[in-house]
Design a protein around this motif. Structure first.
Motif, mmCIF file in Angstrom:
data_model
loop_
_atom_site.group_PDB
_atom_site.id
_atom_site.type_symbol
_atom_site.label_atom_id
_atom_site.label_comp_id
_atom_site.label_asym_id
_atom_site.label_seq_id
_atom_site.Cartn_x
_atom_site.Cartn_y
_atom_site.Cartn_z
ATOM 1 N N PRO A 399 0.843 -1.350 -0.123
ATOM 2 C CA PRO A 399 -0.071 -0.282 -0.454
ATOM 3 C C PRO A 399 1.042 1.613 -0.246
ATOM 4 O O PRO A 399 1.834 1.307 0.380
ATOM 5 C CB PRO A 399 -0.447 -0.086 1.453
ATOM 6 C CG PRO A 399 -0.541 -1.545 2.347
ATOM 7 C CD PRO A 399 0.805 -2.064 1.065
ATOM 8 N N PHE A 400 -0.414 2.280 0.225
ATOM 9 C CA PHE A 400 0.787 4.220 -0.141
ATOM 10 C C PHE A 400 1.670 3.884 -1.898
ATOM 11 O O PHE A 400 2.378 5.007 -1.850
ATOM 12 C CB PHE A 400 1.665 4.562 0.371
ATOM 13 C CG PHE A 400 0.685 4.106 1.704
ATOM 14 C CD1 PHE A 400 -1.301 4.920 2.369
ATOM 15 C CD2 PHE A 400 0.857 3.332 2.589
ATOM 16 C CE1 PHE A 400 -1.219 4.430 3.495
ATOM 17 C CE2 PHE A 400 0.107 2.442 4.235
ATOM 18 C CZ PHE A 400 -0.701 3.495 4.229
ATOM 19 N N PHE A 401 1.560 2.371 -2.253
ATOM 20 C CA PHE A 401 2.463 2.564 -3.553
ATOM 21 C C PHE A 401 1.155 2.455 -5.058
ATOM 22 O O PHE A 401 0.356 1.617 -4.658
ATOM 23 C CB PHE A 401 3.749 2.190 -4.097
ATOM 24 C CG PHE A 401 4.188 2.524 -2.608
ATOM 25 C CD1 PHE A 401 5.747 3.874 -2.863
ATOM 26 C CD2 PHE A 401 4.906 1.467 -1.393
ATOM 27 C CE1 PHE A 401 6.297 3.766 -1.172
ATOM 28 C CE2 PHE A 401 5.086 1.767 -0.371
ATOM 29 C CZ PHE A 401 5.577 3.421 -0.142
ATOM 30 N N ASN A 402 2.000 3.016 -6.072
ATOM 31 C CA ASN A 402 0.570 2.234 -7.512
ATOM 32 C C ASN A 402 0.240 1.246 -7.767
ATOM 33 O O ASN A 402 -0.597 0.248 -7.883
ATOM 34 C CB ASN A 402 0.889 3.361 -8.398
ATOM 35 C CG ASN A 402 1.921 2.704 -8.473
ATOM 36 O OD1 ASN A 402 3.082 2.590 -8.831
ATOM 37 N ND2 ASN A 402 2.239 3.778 -10.392
ATOM 38 N N LEU A 489 0.334 8.286 -7.899
ATOM 39 C CA LEU A 489 -0.733 7.967 -8.509
ATOM 40 C C LEU A 489 -1.653 6.922 -8.275
ATOM 41 O O LEU A 489 -3.061 6.477 -7.913
ATOM 42 C CB LEU A 489 -0.786 6.738 -9.796
ATOM 43 C CG LEU A 489 -0.109 7.249 -11.127
ATOM 44 C CD1 LEU A 489 0.887 6.458 -11.610
ATOM 45 C CD2 LEU A 489 -0.895 7.930 -11.741
ATOM 46 N N PHE A 490 -1.170 6.469 -5.867
ATOM 47 C CA PHE A 490 -1.635 6.332 -5.218
ATOM 48 C C PHE A 490 -2.804 6.699 -4.883
ATOM 49 O O PHE A 490 -3.564 6.141 -4.528
ATOM 50 C CB PHE A 490 -0.442 4.982 -3.969
ATOM 51 C CG PHE A 490 -1.307 4.925 -2.937
ATOM 52 C CD1 PHE A 490 -1.674 3.413 -3.097
ATOM 53 C CD2 PHE A 490 -1.850 5.251 -2.199
ATOM 54 C CE1 PHE A 490 -2.914 3.245 -2.010
ATOM 55 C CE2 PHE A 490 -2.157 4.787 -0.878
ATOM 56 C CZ PHE A 490 -2.294 3.581 -0.497
ATOM 57 N N PHE A 491 -2.143 8.147 -5.147
ATOM 58 C CA PHE A 491 -3.458 9.105 -3.535
ATOM 59 C C PHE A 491 -4.050 9.376 -4.674
ATOM 60 O O PHE A 491 -5.388 9.702 -4.462
ATOM 61 C CB PHE A 491 -2.592 9.693 -3.358
ATOM 62 C CG PHE A 491 -2.428 9.513 -2.166
ATOM 63 C CD1 PHE A 491 -3.275 9.152 -0.633
ATOM 64 C CD2 PHE A 491 -0.871 8.955 -2.253
ATOM 65 C CE1 PHE A 491 -2.470 9.057 0.442
ATOM 66 C CE2 PHE A 491 0.556 8.805 -0.655
ATOM 67 C CZ PHE A 491 -0.586 8.660 0.334
ATOM 68 N N MET A 492 -4.224 9.635 -6.437
ATOM 69 C CA MET A 492 -5.483 10.374 -7.366
ATOM 70 C C MET A 492 -5.286 9.189 -8.659
ATOM 71 O O MET A 492 -4.154 10.105 -9.617
ATOM 72 C CB MET A 492 -4.360 11.244 -7.742
ATOM 73 C CG MET A 492 -4.074 12.470 -6.736
ATOM 74 S SD MET A 492 -3.727 14.025 -7.049
ATOM 75 C CE MET A 492 -2.509 13.763 -6.861
ATOM 76 N N GLY A 497 -7.088 7.345 -14.766
ATOM 77 C CA GLY A 497 -8.194 6.801 -15.066
ATOM 78 C C GLY A 497 -9.298 7.527 -15.406
ATOM 79 O O GLY A 497 -9.596 7.121 -16.860
ATOM 80 N N ASP A 498 -9.692 8.746 -15.753
ATOM 81 C CA ASP A 498 -10.870 8.957 -15.970
ATOM 82 C C ASP A 498 -10.762 9.279 -17.553
ATOM 83 O O ASP A 498 -11.412 9.607 -17.887
ATOM 84 C CB ASP A 498 -11.596 10.459 -14.957
ATOM 85 C CG ASP A 498 -12.255 9.395 -14.073
ATOM 86 O OD1 ASP A 498 -12.313 8.538 -13.762
ATOM 87 O OD2 ASP A 498 -12.655 10.182 -13.014
#
Lengths: 800, 112
Positions: A399-402, A489-492, A497-498
């Motif tokens: 976690p905390f990484f993409n 990328l992990f947080f956003m 994606g969009d």
């Protein structure tokens, strides 16, 4: 000028400019100028994001060979855009990194020319809509990869790795070309979009599966899928920036791109689903399994790349099931796998790029990449260590990484797939998440090896060449940017994606995605989370107890690897072809004549018999007079007597008999011009022979063995019989009307009463002119051969 | 007549090819000369034999024999003479340089 075509051309133009400008840059490192190219292109593509994210696509066409349907059509959709951004974005970072990585003894112009060549070719691959254009760019990437792997060509291993990668990828590329041609013969178009649109009608076509497997062969060889993965570890002989760029972030993803691009064409078929999924899973497992035992950091990353490529490949395989269901909730569930694949493709480029750059720094600053000699570097390279932790933990799926997000999505997809109600998944379906999980455990283990063996533990500084320090800031910028991306990328993730992943998803499984899939880090205590927890626990245990189970690697017998197979194949290929060549290329003229005539008998005689063309009809023959019969007999006897002539003089005189008899035949057959010419020529020829005999030795008995003589006699008689049969058959009927009547108007057309002369001097005057040219050349040859001074040839000088 | 000539062509071809397959340079050259004789006769007979008078319009005959094969053969005779002359001189030169008229002995080194 079309924007996309310009984007492809710019790197090629820059490649061509490099040799011209590299001497004029003075103190400025040429890399800074090269850096402009990917930066400009990256900006261009970034500005396409708003258009593409609204599901629009760009199509630009330049007619190339329209008569056979080959147009330079470029096509930009979400999938192409992701690839283009990776190519130009990673390209910028790698060029920047390479400025500090390369040493002054390396040839910069070569390096950057190859790199730009690759960039252009790779953009061509992902932007092309035409199959054949795609193929050309595809092979160009193989060639530039070959050149870059062999950049340090004075090393034997570099040359070996370059050759291996070229042979394997071009082999696959050639198969892919055959597949493309099959697609064209089925659908009548070279456009990928049009092929995908009409392919539904051709699923029963006998070429459907051959085309599918050949296209997959190209994809699997390029993306280093099992068992073609063996070229990638050897490709690590390339400079590290190249490994980061070509052999982890972009070129090896060309095969994955191809699979994604052809999912609308072949997806929804069980063979496609199973082949792509299983090859991907096996590669995922085998790569991860082999990575653990590597002692070279780059080799470890190479196997890890193989493994990750397998992961992405298997996701595309699983996702192709969505096309079976079409639009609807079920299709959307399985389509998530494709979404995960695209996401992981981006993530892999970020973390693997960062890790390669870390290895590059370690190699550059410490002087070795051997894990057994490394250790305790954390104290000396704290910044590099941070990058290594971020990259490795992302790759391990923490976690905390993409990497965590896409890894979780991968588990979701594999668990979903186990319950797939089609393609007879029920029997073996449970294997999919199990293999995925086991492979991920090994992934975790090698990620830990990467971090802990290099940066923790006792320092082996005494074994190292020099005391390591952090490199200059320039070398740290690129991995730093990638590490920021990994965390961002992990947080956003949904920003990506969009705007990029969803349009790409729409291109891979058209018509199925509904709303944009939402990526979230936390989705409750579900199977996926427990799978990850299990990986961390089991992985840690395995890492700590690695010594006790390491011996399973010795279970594989030493000679039982695909590389050994490849090597012995190459060796045998050389041996066998050498054997064949030395046996038929004897250097003896009679042997070559024997081949030619045997082939003539087999082909012409064979065709005559097997096509049933043979027919003998004597009814149209003109009558034979006594003179003509006698003359024929004389000629036949004279000819056969030549074979038994003891002296060469006898043979020449008998040949004269043949020539003069033919002159008489020409008279009898109403050909006065021929008779005259033949008389003159035959006389001169006989004189010429006699003249030459003055300088040539007397005939010795032909001392060939009896076996050879019998063989020659059989070939000679066979050829004679074949000629006779063909002649008789041709004489038995007329297939076409004669054109000779035309020439009988020679007086009106050419002003000549003598038809033969009119043909030679007017109707076919060019022939006659060229005939005199031949005479002239022969005369020149004769003159030169006689006047050439003995022993003064250039060949002799060379040996002095 | 045509069939008879074609059979003669077969005999000539057999003799020519047997000579061409020999190791002796002069035999090979002789073989090519005989082969061109055979081909000339073959071309001529393909146009049909004795179907009319000589192809001279001044004869003002009902029909003429096919003139096209004759034109082709005329070219062929001259060319084959040129080729025979050239290879004869080549043989002479090769003998001067290499001291042999045996094709087997004329071979170059093993790694040619």
């Amino acid at each position: 000028m079309h924007l996309l075509i310009l984007a492809i051309l710019i790197p090629f133009i820059a490649t061509a400019l490099i040799p011209l400008i590299h001497k004029r840059t003075g103190a400025l490192h040429i890399g800074w100028l090269v850096l402009l190219v990917p930066l400009v292109l990256f900006t261009i593509f970034v500005f396409q994001i708003p258009t593409i994210s609204t599901d629009e696509t760009l199509i630009q066409t330049v007619n190339w060979i329209p008569s056979i349907g080959i147009n330079f059509t470029t096509y930009l959709d979400g999938l192409s855009l992701i690839m283009a951004l990776l190519i130009t974005g990673m390209g910028s970072l790698v060029v920047l990194y390479s400025i500090y990585y390369l040493s002054s003894s390396d040839s910069f112009p070569h390096f950057y020319a190859y790199l730009l060549l690759f960039m252009g070719a790779m953009l061509g691959v992902v932007l092309s809509d035409n199959l054949l254009v795609l193929y050309v760019f595809w092979e160009l990437t193989s060639i530039s990869s070959f050149l870059l792997i062999a950049f340090w060509y004075h090393r034997k291993n570099s040359r070996y790795g370059a050759q291996k990668s070229l042979l394997i990828t071009v082999f696959g590329g050639f198969g892919m070309l055959a597949g493309f041609l099959m697609l064209h013969s089925m659908t009548g178009t070279f456009s990928i979009r049009e092929v995908a649109a009409v392919m539904g009608q051709y699923t029963d076509h006998s070429l459907f599966y051959p085309a599918m497997f050949l296209v997959l062969l190209g994809a699997f060889t390029k993306s280093a899928q099992f068992p073609f993965h063996i070229w990638l570890p050897d490709a690590m002989e390339a400079p590290t920036p190249v490994s980061a760029y070509l052999h982890s972030a972009t070129m090896v993803k060309a095969g994955i791109y191809l699979v994604a691009r052809f999912t609308p064409t072949f997806g929804g078929d069980a063979a496609w689903f199973w082949t792509v999924t299983l090859v991907g899973l096996v590669t995922l497992f085998w790569g991860a399994f082999c990575a653990v035992r590597q002692t070279d950091l780059k080799a470890l990353l190479a196997y890890s790349t193989i493994s990750q490529l397998g992961l992405i490949m298997s996701l595309f395989g699983l996702g192709s099931a969505a096309l079976h269901f079409g639009a609807g909730s079920q299709g959307e569930i399985y389509g998530l796998a494709v979404f995960a694949a695209l996401f992981h493709m981006v993530n892999h480029s970020t973390f693997k790029g960062a890790l390669f750059m870390v290895v590059g720094i370690v190699d550059h600053q410490v002087g070795t990449r051997d894990i057994r000699r490394l250790g305790g570097l954390m104290a000396f390279l704290p910044i590099t260590f941070t990058f290594a932790v971020i990259g490795s933990f992302s790759m391990a799926g923490l976690p905390f990484f993409n990497g965590f997000l896409s890894k979780e999505m991968f588990f979701t997809a594999s668990v979903n797939a186990a319950g797939l109600p089609i393609f007879e998944v029920a029997t073996w379906g449970l294997l999919i998440p199990i293999i995925a999980w086991i492979a991920s455990v090994f992934t975790f283990v090698y990620c830990m090896i990467f971090v802990f063996r290099t940066f923790f533990g006792p320092s082996h500084l005494k074994k190292l060449d020099r005391r390591p320090v952090e490199p200059s800031i320039g070398m740290l910028i690129s991995p730093a940017i990638l590490c920021v991306l990994i965390i961002a990328l992990f947080f956003m993730p949904n920003l990506l994606g969009d705007h990029l992943l969803r349009p790409a998803l729409n291109g891979v499984i058209p018509g199925i995605p509904g709303a944009s899939p939402h990526i979230s880090a936390w989705h409750g205590f579900n199977t996926e989370l427990f799978m990850t927890l299990g990986i961390i626990v089991i992985g840690t245990v395995l890492f700590l107890t690695i010594r006790s189970w390491y011996k399973i690697y010795r279970l594989q017998p030493a000679g039982w690897t695909f590389t050994v197979l490849y090597n012995s194949f190459l060796k045998d290929l050389k041996r066998v072809s050498n054997w064949i060549t030395t046996h038929y290329m004897t250097g003896h003229l009679p042997a070559y004549f024997a081949y030619i005539f045997s082939f003539f008998i087999a082909v012409s005689g064979g065709a005559l018999i097997f096509t049933g063309a043979l027919s003998i009809d004597l009814s149209a023959d003109s009558p034979v007079s006594v003179y003509e019969g006698m003359l024929t007999a004389v000629m036949a006897i004279a000819a056969i007597s030549i074979l038994f002539a003891k002296k060469r003089l006898t043979a020449i005189l008998l040949n004269g008999v043949l020539g003069f008899s033919i002159a008489i035949f020409f008279v009898l057959f109403r050909a006065p011009d021929l008779a005259l010419t033949q008389l003159v020529i035959e006389t001169v020829t006989t004189v010429l022979f006699l003249l030459c005999f003055n300088f040539l030795p007397e005939w010795t008995k032909d001392n060939a063995s009896k076996r050879i003589n019998i063989r020659n006699a059989i070939i000679a008689i066979g050829a004679g019989v074949t000629v006779t049969l063909i002649g008789l058959t041709v004489n038995s009927g007329t297939l076409f009307t004669s054109i000779s009547g035309y020439f009988e108007n020679s007086y009106e057309l050419a002003g000549g009463d003598n038809i033969v002369n009119a043909i030679l001097g007017d109707f076919r005057a060019f022939d006659t002119m060229l005939e005199s040219l031949v005479l002239f050349i022969a005369g020149l040859g004769v003159y030169t051969l006689i006047r050439l001074k003995h022993g003064k040839g250039p060949d002799k000088d060379e040996h002095q | 007549m045509e069939s008879l000539i074609i059979i003669l062509v077969g005999v000539l071809t057999t003799v020519a090819i047997y000579l061409v397959l020999s190791k002796n340079v002069v035999r090979v050259i002789l073989g090519t000369a005989i082969l061109s004789h055979a081909v000339h006769l073959l071309i001529l007979s393909m146009g049909g034999l004795k179907l009319g008078t000589v192809p001279l319009l001044g004869e003002e005959a009902e029909s003429y024999v096919d003139a096209l094969p004759q034109a082709l053969i005329l070219t062929a005779i001259v060319i084959s003479f040129a080729v025979t002359a050239f290879i004869l001189v080549l043989a002479y030169r090769a003998y001067q340089e290499l001291g042999t008229d045996n094709l087997g002995a004329m071979r170059g080194s093993d790694d040619e």
